[in-house]
Design a protein around this motif. Structure first.
Motif, PDB file in Angstrom:
ATOM      1  N   GLN A 117       0.840  -1.191   0.000  1.00  0.00           N
ATOM      2  CA  GLN A 117       0.000   0.000   0.000  1.00  0.00           C
ATOM      3  C   GLN A 117       0.883   1.252   0.000  1.00  0.00           C
ATOM      4  N   VAL A 118       0.483   2.268  -0.757  1.00  0.00           N
ATOM      5  CA  VAL A 118       1.145   3.566  -0.718  1.00  0.00           C
ATOM      6  C   VAL A 118       0.380   4.483   0.223  1.00  0.00           C
ATOM      7  N   ARG A 119       1.129   5.170   1.097  1.00  0.00           N
ATOM      8  CA  ARG A 119       0.545   6.123   2.032  1.00  0.00           C
ATOM      9  C   ARG A 119       1.142   7.488   1.725  1.00  0.00           C
ATOM     10  N   HIS A 120       0.279   8.535   1.720  1.00  0.00           N
ATOM     11  CA  HIS A 120       0.817   9.825   1.271  1.00  0.00           C
ATOM     12  C   HIS A 120       0.384  10.994   2.134  1.00  0.00           C
ATOM     13  N   GLY A 121      -0.833  11.459   2.108  1.00  0.00           N
ATOM     14  CA  GLY A 121      -1.226  12.619   2.890  1.00  0.00           C
ATOM     15  C   GLY A 121      -1.458  13.851   2.055  1.00  0.00           C
ATOM     16  N   SER A 122      -2.055  13.701   0.878  1.00  0.00           N
ATOM     17  CA  SER A 122      -2.146  14.824  -0.047  1.00  0.00           C
ATOM     18  C   SER A 122      -3.590  15.215  -0.339  1.00  0.00           C
ATOM     19  N   ALA A 123      -3.831  16.527  -0.329  1.00  0.00           N
ATOM     20  CA  ALA A 123      -5.115  17.060  -0.789  1.00  0.00           C
ATOM     21  C   ALA A 123      -5.101  17.335  -2.279  1.00  0.00           C
ATOM     22  N   VAL A 124      -3.918  17.233  -2.901  1.00  0.00           N
ATOM     23  CA  VAL A 124      -3.766  17.436  -4.354  1.00  0.00           C
ATOM     24  C   VAL A 124      -3.052  16.209  -4.927  1.00  0.00           C
ATOM     25  N   PRO A 125      -3.716  15.051  -4.911  1.00  0.00           N
ATOM     26  CA  PRO A 125      -3.025  13.791  -5.179  1.00  0.00           C
ATOM     27  C   PRO A 125      -3.040  13.321  -6.628  1.00  0.00           C
ATOM     28  N   GLY A 126      -3.349  14.205  -7.581  1.00  0.00           N
ATOM     29  CA  GLY A 126      -3.477  13.754  -8.960  1.00  0.00           C
ATOM     30  C   GLY A 126      -2.232  13.058  -9.482  1.00  0.00           C
ATOM     31  N   ASP A 127      -1.059  13.664  -9.309  1.00  0.00           N
ATOM     32  CA  ASP A 127       0.184  13.048  -9.787  1.00  0.00           C
ATOM     33  C   ASP A 127       0.474  11.743  -9.055  1.00  0.00           C
TER      34      ASP A 127
END
Length: 452
Positions: A117-127
């Motif tokens: 699983q990838v974990r990130h934390g982004s409100a702008v996750p398009g890329d």
């Protein structure tokens, strides 16, 4: 070195990934708790080694690739500059690396027995979602609210639009025979000091949002809070609401080890992790995300992550089974969470739009969150028994469910004390029960008598 020009850059087509949610649920049916680290390294060789060590741990595990802070906010030029300069990042820059690099990180490690699983934390996750689709990574997490309000100043309506688009695009993986999985971060809002009913409600609402936009495999998070009994009641409410409201049966619950200020002693950290593992077992949760002894000091090493995974798994294997809280009558947490959910859903059939209206009207309001779209009228506190309570509900639809607010206002000193409540309590337990290895007792900030 150019961002894509890493020694691991070779063509590597990994196996088609399994349904992450179905994998976890299948392990749970055998009586095993799946444990997972919060692990991310900027160097692909180290990231691959971390995944390999997670897979080899003496535990039922799934892998994690946690992204760096620059990638989360879309500052890709800063990522490139750091990689060119050989400066380490606090996570894996999946957008910047060529997909062949990430493919080689996963090759021979990710398979039917070990999903990632990838974990990130982004409100702008398009890329980020584009990079996931390009490398056939079919499990990630987040949400239009939980990855917006705590983490930055992205307007909520923009975050909702971003997550609608990304969720719908991610759902199209199914057209290629790959089942996409999304985990809501809503059960971890600000990590702490949100009364459990709000965490439960937000997790369910974000899962409904994912389902509305095409996702059929979801997991719902709940972060360990300040009182074990209250946590068990909250997870029982979460599971009941999932059964009542979710339009899919492919769901499971993931417990996060405490997300706030962590104990400074190794013993205190392990005591807190043990309690998280017991919560997962007692509540029937299927997965646990661990934290390590290094959480209060620095980014954990691979070895520290593996030690935490194995410690949690040992606790889970030996935890005495408990009778889950009764669902025959409505608990306080269930009643509050249900009211919060209904208060949002009645605003619009489009859940994303309902989120926007709810925050605009104060029907959702996160305590101590400074985001411009948050009303900031709701307040919470830790009572004398260690339970999280509402000190003020603002315009939340909880009238008649929550008793009169605390007789005195929440002060800055009281808030600071509440924020460090768990850290101090578990470090004190470590001193009293185990002694302190490698640290002088006088260096540890112990709770005063009010937190014993």
């Amino acid at each position: 070195m150019r961002p894509g020009a890493h020694p691991l850059r070779r063509t590597a087509e990994g196996a088609r990934p399994v349904d992450f949610g179905a994998f976890v649920r299948a392990r749970s049916r055998t009586g095993v708790l799946v444990v997972q680290p919060r692990m991310g390294f900027s160097d692909p060789v180290t990231m691959r080694a971390g995944l390999a060590a997670t897979r080899a741990a003496d535990a039922a595990t799934v892998g994690t690739i946690t992204l760096d802070s620059y990638t989360r906010v879309g500052e890709l030029a800063s990522v490139e500059n750091a990689l060119e300069a050989g400066t380490g990042l606090n996570g894996y820059p999946i957008v910047t690396y060529d997909r062949a690099v990430t493919g080689q990180v996963l090759a021979g490690i990710r398979d039917d027995a070990f999903p990632v699983q990838v974990r990130h934390g982004s409100a702008v996750p398009g890329d980020i979602f584009a990079a996931l689709r390009g490398t056939w990574i079919n499990a990630t997490e987040g949400g239009p609210v939980s990855y917006c309000l705590p983490y930055g100043r992205t307007p909520l309506d923009e975050s909702v639009r971003n997550w609608v688009r990304c969720t719908e695009d991610f759902a199209r993986l199914r057209e290629s025979g790959v089942e996409p999985h999304l985990e809501t971060f809503g059960g971890c809002m600000l990590g702490q000091l949100c009364p459990p009913s709000q965490l439960v409600a937000m997790s369910v609402l974000e899962a409904l949002f994912f389902c509305q936009h095409g996702i059929r495999s979801v997991s719902l998070s709940y972060a360990q809070q300040t009182h074990p009994g209250q946590d068990r009641e909250a997870v029982a409410a979460l599971r009941r609401l999932c059964g009542e409201l979710l339009p899919t049966t492919n769901w499971h619950v993931v417990i996060y080890a405490y997300m706030g200020v962590y104990p400074t002693t190794d013993e205190g950290a392990y005591l807190l992790l043990d309690e998280a593992a017991r919560l997962a077992v007692a509540s029937g949760s299927e997965r646990l995300i661990v934290k390590t002894v290094a959480e209060s000091r620095r980014i954990p090493t691979v070895a520290e992550n593996v030690a935490a995974l194995e410690a949690a798994a040992r606790t889970a294997r030996t935890a005495a089974p408990e009778r889950p809280p009764s669902t025959e009558s409505d608990s306080q947490t269930y009643a509050e969470a249900r009211a919060l959910i209904e208060g949002v859903l009645e605003l619009s059939p489009d859940i994303g739009h309902a989120f926007e209206l709810a925050f605009r009207q104060g029907a959702l309001d996160i305590p101590y969150c400074l985001h411009p779209d948050n009303h900031g009228r709701a307040r919470s506190y830790i009572d004398g028994d260690g339970r999280l309570r509402w000190a003020g509900i603002g315009r939340l639809p909880l009238a008649g469910l929550v008793g009169p607010a605390r007789s005195r206002d929440v002060t800055s000193s009281g808030l600071i004390a509440d924020l460090s409540y768990v850290q101090r309590a578990f470090d004190r337990r470590a001193v009293e029960s185990h002694g302190i290895r490698g640290r002088d007792r006088a260096e540890i900030a112990l709770p005063d008598s009010g937190f014993s």
